[in-house]
Write a protein that holds these residues in place. Structure first.
Motif, PDB file in Angstrom:
ATOM      1  N   PRO A 166     -42.716  45.276  51.826  1.00  0.00           N
ATOM      2  CA  PRO A 166     -42.367  43.968  51.246  1.00  0.00           C
ATOM      3  C   PRO A 166     -43.100  43.821  49.914  1.00  0.00           C
ATOM      4  O   PRO A 166     -44.266  44.234  49.795  1.00  0.00           O
ATOM      5  CB  PRO A 166     -42.896  42.973  52.279  1.00  0.00           C
ATOM      6  N   GLU A 167     -42.444  43.250  48.926  1.00  0.00           N
ATOM      7  CA  GLU A 167     -43.085  43.102  47.620  1.00  0.00           C
ATOM      8  C   GLU A 167     -44.330  42.232  47.775  1.00  0.00           C
ATOM      9  O   GLU A 167     -44.297  41.183  48.430  1.00  0.00           O
ATOM     10  CB  GLU A 167     -42.113  42.469  46.620  1.00  0.00           C
ATOM     11  N   SER A 168     -45.446  42.685  47.219  1.00  0.00           N
ATOM     12  CA  SER A 168     -46.704  41.958  47.389  1.00  0.00           C
ATOM     13  C   SER A 168     -47.643  42.264  46.238  1.00  0.00           C
ATOM     14  O   SER A 168     -47.451  43.223  45.494  1.00  0.00           O
ATOM     15  CB  SER A 168     -47.355  42.329  48.721  1.00  0.00           C
ATOM     16  N   ASP A 169     -48.691  41.431  46.123  1.00  0.00           N
ATOM     17  CA  ASP A 169     -49.704  41.654  45.091  1.00  0.00           C
ATOM     18  C   ASP A 169     -50.990  40.948  45.514  1.00  0.00           C
ATOM     19  O   ASP A 169     -50.976  40.066  46.378  1.00  0.00           O
ATOM     20  CB  ASP A 169     -49.234  41.129  43.737  1.00  0.00           C
ATOM     21  N   PHE A 211     -40.349  31.800  47.450  1.00  0.00           N
ATOM     22  CA  PHE A 211     -40.739  31.268  48.758  1.00  0.00           C
ATOM     23  C   PHE A 211     -39.657  31.584  49.804  1.00  0.00           C
ATOM     24  O   PHE A 211     -38.480  31.704  49.441  1.00  0.00           O
ATOM     25  CB  PHE A 211     -40.978  29.751  48.662  1.00  0.00           C
ATOM     26  N   PRO A 212     -40.042  31.706  51.094  1.00  0.00           N
ATOM     27  CA  PRO A 212     -41.395  31.612  51.661  1.00  0.00           C
ATOM     28  C   PRO A 212     -42.157  32.922  51.483  1.00  0.00           C
ATOM     29  O   PRO A 212     -41.568  33.978  51.263  1.00  0.00           O
ATOM     30  CB  PRO A 212     -41.121  31.346  53.147  1.00  0.00           C
ATOM     31  N   VAL A 213     -43.498  32.817  51.577  1.00  0.00           N
ATOM     32  CA  VAL A 213     -44.367  33.993  51.440  1.00  0.00           C
ATOM     33  C   VAL A 213     -45.377  34.025  52.582  1.00  0.00           C
ATOM     34  O   VAL A 213     -45.501  33.080  53.351  1.00  0.00           O
ATOM     35  CB  VAL A 213     -45.123  33.984  50.092  1.00  0.00           C
ATOM     36  N   VAL A 214     -46.103  35.158  52.634  1.00  0.00           N
ATOM     37  CA  VAL A 214     -47.182  35.360  53.608  1.00  0.00           C
ATOM     38  C   VAL A 214     -48.470  35.568  52.828  1.00  0.00           C
ATOM     39  O   VAL A 214     -48.468  36.233  51.784  1.00  0.00           O
ATOM     40  CB  VAL A 214     -46.914  36.606  54.487  1.00  0.00           C
ATOM     41  N   LEU A 215     -49.584  35.013  53.309  1.00  0.00           N
ATOM     42  CA  LEU A 215     -50.905  35.282  52.734  1.00  0.00           C
ATOM     43  C   LEU A 215     -51.747  36.016  53.767  1.00  0.00           C
ATOM     44  O   LEU A 215     -51.790  35.616  54.937  1.00  0.00           O
ATOM     45  CB  LEU A 215     -51.603  33.983  52.321  1.00  0.00           C
ATOM     46  N   ALA A 265     -40.543  38.481  55.428  1.00  0.00           N
ATOM     47  CA  ALA A 265     -39.434  39.308  55.894  1.00  0.00           C
ATOM     48  C   ALA A 265     -38.340  38.450  56.504  1.00  0.00           C
ATOM     49  O   ALA A 265     -38.540  37.275  56.823  1.00  0.00           O
ATOM     50  CB  ALA A 265     -39.939  40.312  56.918  1.00  0.00           C
ATOM     51  N   SER A 266     -37.193  39.070  56.696  1.00  0.00           N
ATOM     52  CA  SER A 266     -36.067  38.397  57.337  1.00  0.00           C
ATOM     53  C   SER A 266     -36.452  37.914  58.727  1.00  0.00           C
ATOM     54  O   SER A 266     -37.178  38.593  59.464  1.00  0.00           O
ATOM     55  CB  SER A 266     -34.882  39.367  57.434  1.00  0.00           C
ATOM     56  N   LYS A 267     -35.964  36.742  59.104  1.00  0.00           N
ATOM     57  CA  LYS A 267     -36.286  36.189  60.420  1.00  0.00           C
ATOM     58  C   LYS A 267     -35.684  37.026  61.539  1.00  0.00           C
ATOM     59  O   LYS A 267     -36.107  36.950  62.689  1.00  0.00           O
ATOM     60  CB  LYS A 267     -35.789  34.740  60.519  1.00  0.00           C
ATOM     61  N   GLU A 306     -30.737  46.599  58.067  1.00  0.00           N
ATOM     62  CA  GLU A 306     -30.576  47.195  56.742  1.00  0.00           C
ATOM     63  C   GLU A 306     -31.737  48.075  56.296  1.00  0.00           C
ATOM     64  O   GLU A 306     -31.563  48.949  55.442  1.00  0.00           O
ATOM     65  CB  GLU A 306     -30.379  46.083  55.700  1.00  0.00           C
ATOM     66  N   GLU A 307     -32.942  47.852  56.844  1.00  0.00           N
ATOM     67  CA  GLU A 307     -34.106  48.564  56.315  1.00  0.00           C
ATOM     68  C   GLU A 307     -35.266  48.532  57.304  1.00  0.00           C
ATOM     69  O   GLU A 307     -35.221  47.852  58.332  1.00  0.00           O
ATOM     70  CB  GLU A 307     -34.551  47.927  54.993  1.00  0.00           C
ATOM     71  N   ALA A 308     -36.315  49.285  56.946  1.00  0.00           N
ATOM     72  CA  ALA A 308     -37.582  49.257  57.681  1.00  0.00           C
ATOM     73  C   ALA A 308     -38.696  49.131  56.653  1.00  0.00           C
ATOM     74  O   ALA A 308     -38.890  50.024  55.813  1.00  0.00           O
ATOM     75  CB  ALA A 308     -37.759  50.535  58.506  1.00  0.00           C
ATOM     76  N   LEU A 309     -39.426  48.011  56.682  1.00  0.00           N
ATOM     77  CA  LEU A 309     -40.476  47.734  55.707  1.00  0.00           C
ATOM     78  C   LEU A 309     -41.848  47.865  56.357  1.00  0.00           C
ATOM     79  O   LEU A 309     -42.095  47.269  57.413  1.00  0.00           O
ATOM     80  CB  LEU A 309     -40.320  46.318  55.145  1.00  0.00           C
ATOM     81  N   VAL A 310     -42.744  48.617  55.722  1.00  0.00           N
ATOM     82  CA  VAL A 310     -44.119  48.734  56.213  1.00  0.00           C
ATOM     83  C   VAL A 310     -44.874  47.507  55.733  1.00  0.00           C
ATOM     84  O   VAL A 310     -45.275  47.412  54.574  1.00  0.00           O
ATOM     85  CB  VAL A 310     -44.789  50.029  55.707  1.00  0.00           C
ATOM     86  N   ALA A 311     -45.081  46.544  56.642  1.00  0.00           N
ATOM     87  CA  ALA A 311     -45.683  45.265  56.252  1.00  0.00           C
ATOM     88  C   ALA A 311     -47.198  45.306  56.275  1.00  0.00           C
ATOM     89  O   ALA A 311     -47.853  44.495  55.619  1.00  0.00           O
ATOM     90  CB  ALA A 311     -45.181  44.153  57.175  1.00  0.00           C
TER      91      ALA A 311
END
Length: 715
Positions: free
Chosen positions: A498-501, A518-522, A577-579, A682-687
């Motif tokens: 997931p795009e992050s910084d 939004f929404p985002v995760v911290l 990420a997607s719900k 659609e995908e697999a994201l390493v969160a």
């Protein structure tokens, strides 16, 4: 290793004329087995032994030696071994005990012995072993009691005491062996050596093994794959519980490996693993005298309803199936049986069934094209001529081109019938479940042998970028890479995240959140905190600038209060990420014997609660990765239930393959974990990711310290 199993000359060092001594037992066993080669008893006292000329030392023997058996006290073994080197011996069996299984001094002595054997290209069996037996070749170079019958099954064991018990059982049961080997401490010859030799041994049809630990895991797997494609390898591995592992360590002086790694090694190399000695030999009976089935369909014929139901239940727990017979088969069965008899699968011939009724049923069911194998259950009744039934079943089986098994209920009056079945090459079992288990193992082995070759792919990755991260961490003294550090390695291996910084202030977190949307995760970003949940360091579904700013200060303040020792770099701001995404975990841990052990299961809290995990060893093929995903009990949740979409299984497989490459590329990474990996249609994201790293030299030093500590505790 022909000089070990079929030697033309044998010297027994420590041979004795005193009955009951090990040196005497070994020598008389060789004579009683009918050994045809040259025998040389060696005894420092020069006493007469079994009427043969005795030599006071090896140097007195003026002929070349194929094999020497050393049965002298431990402290004399090394000097005798050096004499044998001078004499040009090719193989040596050391039955003497007191080596690495007793402590540091013995360990060092064994190491010296192994180094000499390797340097001079001598096959060394043992030390601390029972010896070996080649039944067909008339070689019983062991101190076991009795000579096993010749057979087509080979057996090797790390436990000498178990060998003694099994030989006694085999003699009482009429079971024969081609080769019988006690490995002992495995200073040179180990399981891999045995697999290589027995795989090419024409007199061995089935290979059995009992192991407590496997030291050269990769070498073992390499040989196991080759042998399993030619003949079945059935093994029992002990030391699977913490108590068992401790017992294995004290018994053999070896540290038991991870049971999950061993199980994965067996699975990937085609070894059939059993948990009980009973199953070890039940399967050996089946594989040694029956051909592999061409499918899972099992036909059952019985003269008792209860055992037939037990067999059906066992079949339901296995990979076998009990299909309905063809209409032609049912039509033929109907007139030959009473109206109240069952003519479906299983066929119930009723209690008063005689030999002729068994013959008719076998002839019909055995020819049904739907059926791949046949189980005949015989339950003795008051007027049954059991021997005649056995002869009839054996005769019919010879005309059926499918595997035929028998379950003979009862023991008291069935010994002669059992001999009839054995002579006809029909495996006979006491209970239906034993027979079905054996048939199921044969079917699974047939699938494994017939599988397509594995496909290995090496994905593109930036090794230099990953190396830079690892070297920097090691240089700074860190042993763990947490998410904001490990993310660069994840990216270097082409894994989507997931795009992050990283935000170092609340205002910076807001700016990043607005850029990401939004929404985002911290998430808390600290190299000193592995599990963010311990400090409530993950806040989800933040939908506004105020929520993000407030979350940043609460996360960092709370972390500082709970972990004042931790360095806080800030917070990672990440796209939500997607719900509909489901969480899985993908990771590996480096096993001391077998290398990187990969794991897959549902992620988040599920992995701790359900422990629904599959395992494989690296390197991982595409087929292995796909099997890992399908293997977990929760597979249907990923496939989609009640209208939910299935996840992208190819994307999960890709993450597993890249994790496998990471494990092989960087031995400095001791363990790694992607948890969660967010998978959708659609995908697999390493969160999230974390890794444990250490210098390779440090790991070796740590192992040496552990060994030293163990010896100190013993002292």
């Amino acid at each position: 290793m022909d000089s070990l199993f079929t030697p033309s000359s044998i010297a027994v060092i420590g041979a004795s004329a005193v009955s009951g001594k090990i040196g005497n037992t070994i020598f008389t066993n060789l004579q009683n087995a009918g050994y045809k080669g040259e025998l040389y008893p060696v005894n420092s006292r020069g006493e007469d032994i079994c009427g043969l000329k005795t030599f006071k030392s090896v140097s007195d023997i003026d002929k070349s030696l194929d094999l020497a058996v050393i049965a002298v006290p431990r402290d004399a073994v090394l000097s005798v071994f050096k004499e044998l080197i001078e004499a040009g011996v090719r193989s040596v069996i050391v039955v003497s005990a007191g080596f690495r299984e007793v402590g540091r001094e013995g360990w060092l002595l064994e190491d010296e012995l192994a180094a000499l054997a390797t340097k001079h290209k001598i096959n060394l069996l043992g030390p601390n072993c029972l010896g070996l037996i080649n039944s067909a070749g008339g070689v019983n170079a062991s101190f076991a009691t009795g000579n096993p019958l010749p057979g087509s099954t080979a057996f090797f064991s790390q436990s000498g005491a178990l060998c003694v018990a099994i030989i006694d059982w085999a003699l009482g049961s009429g079971v024969g062996f081609s080769k019988f080997v006690s490995l002992g401490n495995k200073a040179v010859i180990n399981e891999a050596s045995m697999l290589e030799y027995l795989g090419n041994d024409p007199s061995t049809k089935v290979v059995l093994g009992y192991v407590e630990n496997i030291e050269d895991g990769r070498g073992f797997m390499e040989q196991a794959v080759k042998v399993s494609m030619k003949k079945p390898v059935i093994m029992m591995k002990s030391g699977i519980t913490p108590a068992g592992a401790r017992a294995a360590s004290s018994h053999t002086g070896a540290i038991a490996g991870s049971d999950q790694a061993c199980d994965a090694a067996f699975r990937q190399s085609g070894i059939i693993r059993v948990d009980r000695l009973e199953d070890l030999f039940n399967l050996a009976k089946a594989f040694s005298c029956q051909e592999l089935p061409h499918g899972p369909n099992l036909g059952i014929i019985t003269n008792a309803g209860g055992p037939g139901i037990l067999a059906a239940d066992a079949c339901g727990e296995s990979n076998l199936r009990m299909p309905s017979f063809s209409s032609e088969t049912i039509a033929e069965l109907q007139p030959m049986l009473p109206g109240y008899a069952s003519i479906f699968n299983p066929v119930d011939l009723l209690r008063k069934a005689d030999a002729d009724r068994f013959r008719q049923a076998m002839k019909v069911v055995g020819q049904d094209p739907i059926i791949n194998s046949l189980l005949v259950i015989v339950s003795p009744s008051e007027n049954m001529n059991l021997n005649k039934v056995a002869e009839t079943v054996a005769s019919c089986a010879a005309d059926i081109s499918k595997p035929v098994f028998c379950c003979l209920m009862g023991r008291k009056n069935s010994e002669e019938a059992r001999k009839i079945f054995s002579a006809a090459g029909i495996p006979v079992y006491d209970f239906p479940k034993q027979a079905v288990r054996a048939m199921d193992s044969m079917y699974k082995y047939a699938i494994w042998k017939g599988r397509a070759s594995r496909t290995f792919e090496v994905p593109d990755r930036d090794l230099d970028a990953a190396r830079e991260v690892i070297d920097a961490a090691l240089k700074s003294g860190h042993s763990e890479l947490v998410e904001f550090q490990a993310r660069d390695i994840v990216t270097a291996y082409g894994l989507p995240t997931p795009e992050s910084d990283l935000a170092r202030s609340g205002d910076e977190a807001v700016i990043l959140a607005e850029r990401l949307g939004f929404p985002v995760v911290l998430k808390i970003a600290s190299p000193d905190i592995s599990h963010k949940s311990d400090v409530n360091g993950v806040w989800l579904d933040l939908n506004s600038a105020d929520e993000v700013r407030d979350a940043f200060w609460q996360i960092t303040a709370q972390t500082q209060r709970l972990r004042p020792d931790a360095y806080i770099a800030g917070c990672l701001v990440q796209q939500m990420a997607s719900k509909n995404a489901r969480e899985v975990i993908i990771g590996f841990r480096r096993d001391d014997q077998f290398g990187p052990l990969l794991m897959f299961g549902l992620g988040g809290v599920y992995v701790d609660i359900l422990k629904d995990i599959s395992f494989r060893l690296a390197p991982l093929s595409i087929e292995d990765a796909a099997d890992m995903v399908r293997e977990i009990r929760s597979y249907m949740l990923l496939k989609g239930v009640r209208g939910s979409e299935p996840v992208d299984f190819d994307a999960i497989t890709d993450v597993l393959i890249r994790m496998s490459c990471l494990a092989d590329d960087f031995p400095e990474i001791y363990e790694a974990e992607f948890n969660p990996v967010l998978v959708s249609s659609e995908e697999a994201l390493v969160a999230d990711a974390r890794m444990t790293i250490c210098e390779l030299t440090s790991r070796r030093k740590e192992a040496d310290i552990i060994i030293d500590e163990d010896f100190s505790k013993e002292a």
